[in-house]
Design an enzyme around this catalytic site. Structure first.
Site, mmCIF file in Angstrom:
data_model
loop_
_atom_site.group_PDB
_atom_site.id
_atom_site.type_symbol
_atom_site.label_atom_id
_atom_site.label_comp_id
_atom_site.label_asym_id
_atom_site.label_seq_id
_atom_site.Cartn_x
_atom_site.Cartn_y
_atom_site.Cartn_z
ATOM 1 N N ASP A 1 4.604 2.057 -6.371
ATOM 2 C CA ASP A 1 4.269 0.808 -5.685
ATOM 3 C C ASP A 1 4.798 0.894 -4.270
ATOM 4 O O ASP A 1 5.862 1.445 -4.051
ATOM 5 C CB ASP A 1 4.955 -0.361 -6.396
ATOM 6 N N GLU B 1 14.751 -11.205 7.434
ATOM 7 C CA GLU B 1 13.901 -11.231 8.631
ATOM 8 C C GLU B 1 14.730 -11.619 9.851
ATOM 9 O O GLU B 1 14.654 -10.992 10.897
ATOM 10 C CB GLU B 1 12.740 -12.229 8.473
#
Lengths: 677, 558
Positions: A304, A345
């Site tokens: 993945d 972030e």
């Protein structure tokens, strides 16, 4: 690499109990499972009888020699048993600590609306229980109500608690773990004796250890070699008799024991157990040794993208100005907006600004109020003490926010943000009051070192395929950056199964990782399926390995461990068989020299006397087993390289080494032994 | 000069390998080719005659059963003929029926392609038996072995099936053995080998006495004797007899005709595997072992017998005892090496009189039975060692061992275990048994180390289906007839069936694609591994008996 600390290879108690076990394992009924060592044991008993009743065997003149042979043979068997016991020992120690976890858990079973206290061992599939703060989870289950943080260190060794909540992919809990906060309601998903913990105990204990296909094949070969040499030695006596060479039984047994593959015969099961154990030490739970071996054979690996190849959380990688604003100002405001932002972030914005060596005035934020990210606003930021409002967030939301304050939207905002999105990135707009300064380009970043790992895999002949839900353009970008061989964009779980089937139809073995319920069919279809411990029960049941650390990139190490296991077995087999040459040259002249003095010409090693030659060969044969235990347990060193190079290297070390080492070893032992004989 | 002769013959062989191997591939690959036009008609006629309408692929079991049933039918027919030969036609010498145990031994000896001859050709069999039994079995046993080898190769190289036994059997005759035998027969006749149905010549010697000189259909038997790696001579003296092998030229022709087909099979295998290097690597391993053992024999024979040398007799010619002057050391050494490598068993010099070290060469080659080997069995055995080598060393690249893209697992190893077990079992157990009884010991003519070698040689030769004798052993007794008969049977059929089963088992597996991580079997490193495996597993087993026989003899003779 995992952060789990490796347990020490050997500890005092393990050594001690292994020594004890190696005596217990002398029981012929258990030893019969290892025919090579069983033959040695039978030989030992025969020599013992000759020592105890020398008159009966006409062996009065050689009691001293026979006693030495007896002890060396006995130690050969003991050493082999010790190797196995030692390999099992670590697993046992781990199992014991797991068993302790299992004991005496009381469950709060919900019967209608009433709560009943029952022992955990009475819980059946489908029962519903309530677990509160500080209590042990009584069995494997799915959270059906509530949210709690759970300490899974008993199983994973990882002390940081994990969040478990109803619904989604984080709903499965494991028996034996502890709820550290809040309260959850679970539905039990396993019957007693079948729980994850039970399986784990039986696996590490090696109780249910079955021989793998390759072990069975190798064992067949070892048995047939043993039979061949049995024929050789037994038939030698009448033939020698005819020529007038009297062969003593202990000498014949010595020849037999030296020729049959005792080294690999003694270490074979230890290698298998240790291989499994290495996987376990690595915090991956393999459901069978077969799965570990299959890992070594993998041709194709399906990975993945998110979480395995990339970090998954998006990182700031660029500042893009709009409307002619200056880059430094954009960077400064972006940094200020993130000063109190603890999300990955937010932190990445500060890191980027540090990396680009841009300065900003940190004091601005002092006394300001942090505005948290909310699903409704889709923005976060800071309200400065001077009244200015700094925001960063989804482009649409920021646009709306600026417009509502009467600001203007720069014309190139949309085109720039679209460009970022097309590349698979996420644009965040940065604004102060009614003015938009620009965009932060958030990008999914490839984990460091992945490219090198994929290069290694390629050099081993393993193809990597990346699966991602991203659009083809984004997928191609990441695929190129990570250096995978192939990718599937916008993939669904069905796509994964299709790819696995396609590869398998070409005769390839496929490995994959997964955690969600919808990964379960693909995990089951794959030859090696590694499920994440954080994943759903369905995924864990379908897979043949579970990673307790939930680090999907570990599949690469699992493949290496599988290869190492097979290589260790091959190396020691080759070594063991190559040893025969030297042993022949030690024993054959010794056997015949008394009757045929000219045979001394074959004594190329110049060994002291026939007796010392035989004793030395036997001693070498015995002590090589404990000397090789560390190698069997640790595995031969493995660096990814092409098979031809790997083979050439191993043939030199273990093949030629196997020919040369015993010549030197036997000679050396003889120089000591001849002092006594 | 001797070495030049040897090198010349080896060079001719190497040059012939590629064309012959390609031809064999065309015969058995089933792909349409030019040979169809020449032989297709005859074959279709035969297929119609024997009712072979469906020529589709068989399962390995069906192939093995067809092979065995065909062999049983041939053996039964031959047994009856030999037991009744007195009353059958073409018996000008009036030779009587053959004794029971000798017949048992003889038919087994010929159907297993061994040709261990406990009878004497001149006095024991009629011309009819020579043709209808000996020569016929020489063709059919060779064709049987050849077919099995091709089936095995088809199996491991992943063709659609192991093939059809009857089709292979017919093709081996029509396209390989009969045409080749015809050519070689004519060439031998050209080299003055007799070919006649007349009875023995009655001549008056210079002393005025009358002497019988045996002749007969020799050239035809001689050709298939070598092409089919059979080895059964027309005369007791075999290819040392001047009528069987009159000149050095006929000697070279015989060497090449027994060596060519076994040496071409690895190339054919390479073509089946679609990778000629695979074939060349097998060939390389065989040739290396061959040259080493040939060198041993040549050197030992050239050095001569130390006991004779000690008497002050000129040793410059080497040990010529038991050798024909027209062949000399080089052509004798080469013949001995080829005949035991290719398990033919014909002899042009008496192996009983080889120097002790020189006798290690034929013994070892037969113990290995895979250095070229006869009629396909050699290739099958060498490929078995290749699989074994892959299994032992293949693990060291960190993958489950694969051979030609197919995984080697427990089932294959079990079958291979049977094959590697049977060979030492049927050599060492009967040898030991022979020494335990007076029945065996009583036949030894030269007691001591040499006598031990005599007995060992007899069983090694039987087990390897070679058929050459160390001679000097009085072996036409019930004991030897029956024990060697059983050894020959087991030596031939057990490993053939086991290896066919391996082929069948590999055929069912899904091939694993080759990657850079795959263990390669087409490079020099693998040739080395293969030789190592053959020596350690195949040869070391027999080291103790070799030490007690030839080496002890050598050491005590020095």
């Amino acid at each position: 690499m995992s952060t789990v600390q490796r347990k020490k290879l050997l500890t005092g108690p393990i050594l001690l109990s292994a020594a004890k076990d190696s005596v217990v394992k002398l029981n012929p009924v258990t030893l019969m499972k290892n025919p090579v060592m069983f033959v040695v044991e039978v030989g030992t008993v025969i020599v013992l009888l000759m020592v105890l009743a020398p008159g009966y065997f006409n062996a009065e003149h050689s009691v001293g020699f026979n006693i030495s042979v007896f002890f060396i043979l006995l130690f050969t068997v003991l050493f082999a048993n010790f190797a196995e016991a030692l390999a099992e020992g670590r697993g046992k120690a781990q199992a014991d600590s797991l068993k302790k976890t299992k004991q005496d858990i009381t469950a709060n079973k919900l019967a209608g609306s009433a709560i009943k206290q029952v022992p955990a061992s009475e819980l059946r599939k489908g029962d519903v229980v309530l677990v509160s703060q500080g209590e042990m989870i009584p069995g494997d289950g799915e959270v059906i109500e509530g949210l709690a943080s759970v300490d899974e260190s008993a199983i994973t060794g990882e002390s940081a608690p994990v969040i478990k909540e109803a619904g989604g992919d984080f709903g499965s809990v494991t028996g034996g773990t502890r709820v550290v906060s809040d309260q959850i309601k679970l539905r039990i998903t396993s019957d007693p004796g079948e729980s994850f913990l039970d399986r784990m105990i039986s696996l590490v204990e090696g109780a249910k250890r079955q021989k793998t296909p390759n072990e069975i094949a190798l064992n067949t070969l070892l048995i047939s070699l043993t039979i061949i040499f049995l024929i050789v030695v037994v038939t030698l006596r009448p033939i020698a008799d005819y020529i007038g060479v009297q062969l003593e039984i202990p000498v014949m047994i010595a020849l037999l024991v030296c020729l049959i593959p005792t080294t690999i015969g003694g270490l074979l099961s230890a290698i298998g157990i240790a291989g499994m154990d290495r996987v376990t030490q690595f915090n991956v739970l393999a459901m069978s040794g077969k799965a570990v071996e299959a890992a070594g054979d993998i041709n194709t690996m399906i990975l993945d993208k998110t979480g395995t190849i990339t970090f998954g959380n998006r990182m700031a990688s660029e500042f893009v100005t709009v409307g002619g604003e200056s880059g430094t100002e954009l960077a400064a405001w972006a940094a200020v907006s993130s000063l109190k932002d603890e999300t990955p972030e937010g932190r990445s914005v500060l890191e980027l600004s540090k990396k680009l060596e841009l300065s900003y005035d940190g004091s601005l934020a002092e006394g300001g109020a942090f505005v948290e990210f909310k699903a409704e606003t889709r923005m976060s930021g800071i309200d400065l003490h001077d009244g200015r409002l700094v925001r960063k967030g989804a482009v649409d939301s920021v646009k709306k926010w600026v417009l509502s304050q009467g600001g203007a939207v720069p014309a190139d905002l949309d085109s720039n943000s679209d460009a970022i999105a097309r590349l698979g990135g996420t644009p965040l707009a940065v604004a102060v009051d009614n003015r938009i300064y620009g965009l932060i380009y958030l990008k999914d970043t490839v984990k460091p070192g992945m490219k090198e790992r994929f290069d290694e895999l390629r050099s081993m002949g393993i193809k990597t395929i990346m699966c991602t839900g991203d659009n083809p353009l984004t997928a191609a970008t990441i695929a190129r950056e990570a250096g995978v061989d192939d990718f599937i964009a916008e993939s669904t779980p069905e796509d994964k199964i299709a790819v696995i089937r396609r590869e398998q139809n070409e005769g390839k073995l496929v490995a994959m990782t997964g955690d969600g319920t919808n990964d379960a069919p693909a995990l089951a279809q794959a030859d090696v399926g590694l499920a994440m411990n954080s994943g759903t029960t369905a995924a864990k049941e379908a897979a043949n390995m579970v990673d307790l650390d939930s680090d999907p990139s570990k599949i690469i190490e699992v493949v290496a461990i599988g290869k190492q296991l097979l290589m260790t077995r091959g190396a020691l087999t080759t070594f063991s068989i190559a040893n025969d040459i030297a042993k022949y040259f030690a024993i054959i002249p010794a056997m015949f020299t008394l009757a045929i003095p000219e045979m001394e010409a074959l004594n190329v090693m110049g060994l002291g006397s026939p007796s010392s030659a035989i004793i030395s060969a036997l001693i070498f044969n015995a002590i090589i087993i404990p000397l090789l235990i560390p190698l069997a347990m640790r595995g031969v060193s493995y660096k990814p390289m092409s098979s031809t190079k790997l083979l050439a290297r191993n043939i030199v070390i273990y093949g030629l080494g196997g020919v040369v080492v015993p010549f030197a070893g036997i000679k050396l032992i003889d120089m000591i032994v001849r002092i006594w004989i | 000069m001797g070495i030049v002769q040897i090198i010349a013959v080896i060079l001719i062989l190497v040059l012939l390998v590629k064309p012959a191997g390609t031809y064999l591939y065309h015969v058995f690959s089933g792909e349409p080719n030019r040979t169809d036009r020449i032989f297709g008609g005859t074959e279709r006629g035969i297929y119609r005659l024997i009712g072979l309408k469906q020529r589709g692929g068989m399962s390995w079991k069906k192939y093995a059963v067809s092979f065995i049933v065909t062999n049983i039918a041939l053996v039964t027919f031959s047994y009856i003929l030999l037991r009744l030969q007195k009353g059958l036609p073409l018996n000008p010498g009036g030779i009587g029926n053959m004794e029971e145990t000798l017949t048992f031994n003889t038919v087994i000896s010929f159907i297993t392609n061994t040709n261990l001859q406990h009878y004497s050709g001149e006095t024991g069999v009629s011309y009819f038996s020579q043709m209808a039994v000996m020569t016929m079995l020489m063709f059919t046993s060779a064709a049987s072995g050849f077919s099995v080898a091709v089936a095995f190769v088809r199996g491991i190289t992943g063709r659609s099936s192991v093939g059809n036994f009857f089709e292979d059997f017919v093709k081996a005759h029509i396209r390989v053995f009969i045409p080749l035998a015809l050519l070689v027969t004519l060439a031998l006749v050209g080299l003055h080998v007799p070919q006649t149905l007349k009875p023995a010549l009655e001549v008056t010697t210079l002393e005025g006495q009358s002497q019988q000189i045996a002749i007969g259909p020799i050239a035809s038997l001689e050709s298939i004797k070598h092409i089919g790696t059979n080895g059964g001579g027309f005369f007791g003296a075999n290819s040392a007899h001047p009528f069987e092998n009159p000149s050095p030229l006929s000697n070279v022709l015989e060497i090449l005709s027994m060596w060519l087909l076994p040496a071409s099979l690895p190339y054919m295998y390479g073509k089946f595997a679609k990778n000629k290097r695979q074939g060349w690597m097998i060939f390389g391993a065989m040739m290396t072992l061959f040259v080493v053992l040939l060198g041993l024999n040549y050197a030992a024979e050239s050095a001569g017998n130390p006991a004779v040398n000690a008497m002050g007799i000129d040793a410059s010619q080497g040990s010529m005892e038991g050798k024909e002057v027209r062949f000399g050391i080089a052509q004798s050494a080469l013949f001995t090496t080829v005949t035991t490598a290719a398990t033919t068993g014909s002899v042009n010099n008496m192996h009983d009189t080889l120097t002790p070290l020189g006798s290690i060469t034929p013994l070892t080659l037969m113990m290995l039975n895979n250095v070229f080997g006869g009629k396909g069995v050699g290739l099958v055995n060498m490929l078995m060692y290749a699989i074994l080598g892959v299994f032992l060393c293949g693990l060291m690249v960190g993958r489950t061992p694969e051979f030609l893209g197919r995984k080697i697992e427990a089932r294959e190893m079990k079958l291979i275990a049977i094959a590697i077990l049977i060979h030492p079992l049927i050599i060492l157990v009967p040898t030991a048994a022979a020494f335990l009884t007076d029945l065996g010991q009583g036949s030894i003519s030269n007691p001591g180390f040499h006598g031990m070698t005599q007995v060992l040689y007899e069983y090694v030769s039987s087990a390897a289906n070679n058929g050459s004798g160390f001679e000097g052993l009085a072996d036409n007794t019930s004991f030897w007839n029956i024990t060697t008969g059983i050894v020959m049977l087991l030596g031939r059929y057990v490993s053939i069936i086991a290896m066919l089963a391996v082929a069948g088992s590999l055929l069912r597996k899904k091939p694993v694609p080759e990657t850079i991580g795959t263990f390669r079997t087409d490079n020099g490193l693998f040739t080395g591994i293969l030789i190592g495996t053959v020596l350690i597993i195949g040869a070391l087993t027999f080291l103790p008996v070799i030490v007690l026989g030839p080496i002890a003899e050598y050491l005590t003779l020095r």
